[in-house]
Design a protein around this motif. Structure first.
Motif, PDB file in Angstrom:
ATOM      1  N   THR A 164     -71.466  40.340 -48.475  1.00 26.65           N
ATOM      2  CA  THR A 164     -72.029  40.311 -47.233  1.00 26.65           C
ATOM      3  C   THR A 164     -71.889  41.704 -46.695  1.00 26.65           C
ATOM      4  O   THR A 164     -72.977  42.446 -46.401  1.00 26.65           O
ATOM      5  CB  THR A 164     -71.555  39.204 -46.026  1.00 26.65           C
ATOM      6  N   GLN A 165     -70.588  42.406 -46.668  1.00 24.69           N
ATOM      7  CA  GLN A 165     -70.693  43.875 -46.311  1.00 24.69           C
ATOM      8  C   GLN A 165     -71.338  44.626 -47.143  1.00 24.69           C
ATOM      9  O   GLN A 165     -72.136  45.615 -46.614  1.00 24.69           O
ATOM     10  CB  GLN A 165     -69.029  44.076 -46.267  1.00 24.69           C
ATOM     11  N   ALA A 206     -76.290  47.809 -47.654  1.00 22.09           N
ATOM     12  CA  ALA A 206     -77.607  48.215 -48.699  1.00 22.09           C
ATOM     13  C   ALA A 206     -78.661  47.840 -47.632  1.00 22.09           C
ATOM     14  O   ALA A 206     -79.846  48.828 -47.860  1.00 22.09           O
ATOM     15  CB  ALA A 206     -77.620  47.124 -49.932  1.00 22.09           C
ATOM     16  N   MET A 207     -78.570  46.944 -46.822  1.00 21.18           N
ATOM     17  CA  MET A 207     -79.702  46.914 -45.782  1.00 21.18           C
ATOM     18  C   MET A 207     -80.081  48.088 -45.004  1.00 21.18           C
ATOM     19  O   MET A 207     -80.967  48.510 -44.625  1.00 21.18           O
ATOM     20  CB  MET A 207     -79.642  45.576 -45.003  1.00 21.18           C
ATOM     21  N   ASN A 247     -82.406  52.771 -43.447  1.00 21.39           N
ATOM     22  CA  ASN A 247     -82.618  54.234 -42.971  1.00 21.39           C
ATOM     23  C   ASN A 247     -83.380  55.033 -44.000  1.00 21.39           C
ATOM     24  O   ASN A 247     -84.094  55.852 -43.726  1.00 21.39           O
ATOM     25  CB  ASN A 247     -81.121  55.008 -43.154  1.00 21.39           C
ATOM     26  N   GLU A 248     -83.374  54.530 -45.285  1.00 17.41           N
ATOM     27  CA  GLU A 248     -84.184  55.236 -46.176  1.00 17.41           C
ATOM     28  C   GLU A 248     -85.599  55.052 -45.815  1.00 17.41           C
ATOM     29  O   GLU A 248     -86.549  55.975 -45.996  1.00 17.41           O
ATOM     30  CB  GLU A 248     -84.013  54.684 -47.745  1.00 17.41           C
ATOM     31  N   ILE A 249     -86.161  53.664 -45.616  1.00 16.76           N
ATOM     32  CA  ILE A 249     -87.427  53.355 -45.198  1.00 16.76           C
ATOM     33  C   ILE A 249     -87.966  54.191 -43.993  1.00 16.76           C
ATOM     34  O   ILE A 249     -88.998  54.707 -43.810  1.00 16.76           O
ATOM     35  CB  ILE A 249     -87.577  52.056 -44.774  1.00 16.76           C
TER      36      ILE A 249
END
Length: 164
Positions: free
Chosen positions: A114-115, A120-121, A126-128
């Motif tokens: 989950t962490q 990753a999300m 942030n990348e998006i």
């Protein structure tokens, strides 16, 4: 026929010799013979009594031995039963500990997943966001590079401000 009928003198002397021998044997031989026979009879009776006593003791020992064997078998059975119960209890405890450890590891793994998923999300967002800002910046640069594009952009902003 003289050989078949003894004379009176021969008969008398044979009888006297027999009686003398009889009294001598009675006085000197029969006493010791009878006493040794009595002793032998007594010895045989004692041996029979001893044999009976030994047989009774052997029967008692055999009964005691059977009791001891039964007790030993009973104790062995009890020990085996106790050992089996201890083994089963140890196996059950080990199983419970293994299950608890597995559940703990599973919970920790799910938390880590989950962490990592959240990280990753966040990273993807942030990348998006960075990509969107960069794409928007490139689009704006291209559109604002001309005077006409700048006028349209100003009009659009003015309309947005009036709507809000």
């Amino acid at each position: 026929m003289d050989l078949l009928t003894p004379e009176l003198g021969l008969f008398f002397w044979t009888l006297v010799a027999f009686l003398i021998l009889f009294f001598i044997l009675r006085k000197f031989a029969w006493g010791p013979i009878l006493s040794s026979l009595g002793e032998r009879e007594k010895g045989i009776a004692d041996s029979i009594a001893t044999a009976e006593k030994v047989r009774a003791e052997m029967s008692q020992l055999k009964a005691d031995n059977e009791k001891l064997m039964a007790k030993a078998i009973e104790e062995r059975t009890a020990m085996l039963k106790e050992a089996k119960e201890i083994k089963d209890r140890i196996i059950a405890e080990a199983h419970e500990q293994a299950k608890a450890s597995a559940d703990k590891i599973k919970t920790e793994a799910q938390q880590q997943i989950t962490q990592m998923k959240n990280a990753a999300m966040t990273e993807v967002k942030n990348e998006i966001g960075n990509l969107a800002v960069e794409v928007a910046g490139r689009i704006l640069r291209k559109q604002l590079s001309t005077a006409e594009g700048q006028d349209e952009y100003v009009k659009m902003l003015a309309e947005d401000i009036k709507l809000n």
